[in-house]
Scaffold this active site. Sequence first.
Site, PDB file in Angstrom:
ATOM      1  N   LYS A  54      18.168  14.656 -13.843  1.00  9.65           N
ATOM      2  CA  LYS A  54      17.668  14.169 -12.551  1.00  9.65           C
ATOM      3  C   LYS A  54      16.144  14.314 -12.482  1.00  9.65           C
ATOM      4  O   LYS A  54      15.446  13.408 -12.003  1.00  9.65           O
ATOM      5  CB  LYS A  54      18.355  14.917 -11.396  1.00  9.65           C
ATOM      6  CG  LYS A  54      19.818  14.495 -11.242  1.00  9.65           C
ATOM      7  CD  LYS A  54      20.627  15.335 -10.268  1.00  9.65           C
ATOM      8  CE  LYS A  54      22.096  14.862 -10.296  1.00  9.65           C
ATOM      9  NZ  LYS A  54      22.977  15.577  -9.362  1.00  9.65           N
ATOM     10  N   GLN A  98      22.687  20.876  -6.124  1.00 10.57           N
ATOM     11  CA  GLN A  98      23.642  20.560  -7.183  1.00 10.57           C
ATOM     12  C   GLN A  98      24.960  21.302  -6.940  1.00 10.57           C
ATOM     13  O   GLN A  98      24.960  22.504  -6.676  1.00 10.57           O
ATOM     14  CB  GLN A  98      23.038  20.930  -8.554  1.00 10.57           C
ATOM     15  CG  GLN A  98      23.878  20.499  -9.734  1.00 10.57           C
ATOM     16  CD  GLN A  98      24.040  18.978  -9.860  1.00 10.57           C
ATOM     17  OE1 GLN A  98      23.157  18.214  -9.498  1.00 10.57           O
ATOM     18  NE2 GLN A  98      25.174  18.535 -10.362  1.00 10.57           N
ATOM     19  N   ASP A 121      22.159  12.634  -1.541  1.00  6.41           N
ATOM     20  CA  ASP A 121      23.489  12.649  -2.165  1.00  6.41           C
ATOM     21  C   ASP A 121      24.521  11.948  -1.280  1.00  6.41           C
ATOM     22  O   ASP A 121      25.632  11.658  -1.732  1.00  6.41           O
ATOM     23  CB  ASP A 121      23.959  14.097  -2.380  1.00  6.41           C
ATOM     24  CG  ASP A 121      23.777  14.551  -3.822  1.00  6.41           C
ATOM     25  OD1 ASP A 121      23.935  13.709  -4.714  1.00  6.41           O
ATOM     26  OD2 ASP A 121      23.502  15.740  -4.019  1.00  6.41           O
TER      27      ASP A 121
HETATM   28  N1  GUN Z   1      28.066  17.581  -8.860  1.00  8.55           N
HETATM   29  C1  GUN Z   1      28.794  16.596  -9.426  1.00  8.55           C
HETATM   30  N2  GUN Z   1      28.344  15.396  -9.005  1.00  8.55           N
HETATM   31  C2  GUN Z   1      27.326  15.636  -8.160  1.00  8.55           C
HETATM   32  C3  GUN Z   1      26.470  14.786  -7.408  1.00  8.55           C
HETATM   33  O1  GUN Z   1      26.548  13.561  -7.419  1.00  8.55           O
HETATM   34  N3  GUN Z   1      25.536  15.431  -6.658  1.00  8.55           N
HETATM   35  C4  GUN Z   1      25.420  16.781  -6.614  1.00  8.55           C
HETATM   36  N4  GUN Z   1      24.481  17.300  -5.840  1.00  8.55           N
HETATM   37  N5  GUN Z   1      26.215  17.582  -7.281  1.00  8.55           N
HETATM   38  C5  GUN Z   1      27.163  17.018  -8.059  1.00  8.55           C
END
Ligand code: GUN
Length: 283
Positions: A54, A98, A121
Amino acid sequence: MSATVLDGKALSKKLREGMAEEVALIAKETGRQIGLAVILVGEDPASTVYVRNKIRACEEVGVRSFQYRLPAETTQDELITLIRKLNADDEVNGILVQLPLPKGLNESAVLEEINYEKDVDGFHERNAGKLFLGNGGLVACTPSGCMELIAESGVSVSGKRAVVIGRSNIVGKPMAMLLLNANATVTVCHSRTQNIAEVTREADILVAAVGRPNFVTADMVKPGAVVIDVGINRLDGKLVGDVEYSSVSEVAGYITPVPGGVGPMTITMLMKNTILAAKQQWK
Ligand code: GUN
């Protein structure tokens, strides 16, 4: 017949190039740089890799990233204090925590603290509600990446039978809503679904988000279907999806690979949401 591969890596590259141009233009016009805060609590190996990817994507499109790596022992109060500080920070347009969070932290309570306008998100109740109502908002990244991949197949969603396997808040449910909003006839399957193959065989569009390696086999797939594999599972040291790729690609019309399918698109949609959030905040 062998299915056409829906290449998420190539599509991501193309979309990120466009985003980099847009970000540069915004910087020129406003004199401001878009910022994304990424919070990782603990040291889960998979999460660490996702967060690194990311941050890399931010560099690729010209978004400034603010990284917060907190120990697994971080308390709920400490995490919420950080989120409130970032909510108030004008240089931060997006905030991402996350998941999964270490045991002892209340995920939904943490996510609700994020200002919904910075919720890149799309996990906040407000954004989930907007999706439910078909009212826009910031949409969860993985399902919106899946929609881009389906669009890439050229198969129109409207009027088609779509089946989603999995009912999580971050993939299955928002995926079903996006397909419904695009006028598909949607069925959601899950661990209690009986005769699942009978249901999935009806699908013109099949999205697998189960978290079980090679769960979807060729006998579960309608010939010519668009098959989107959200799974990322480690099996004997190899990354495999929820779809048994070798057999299903002989039946499906279109298929996403793992890795290189949905994964990169999730991060590309995060960049899209971050840019959108900044534009809405600066309007
Ligand atoms: N963990 C698994 N997929 C995601 C996601 O799309 N965003 C976040 N923040 N955590 C995750």
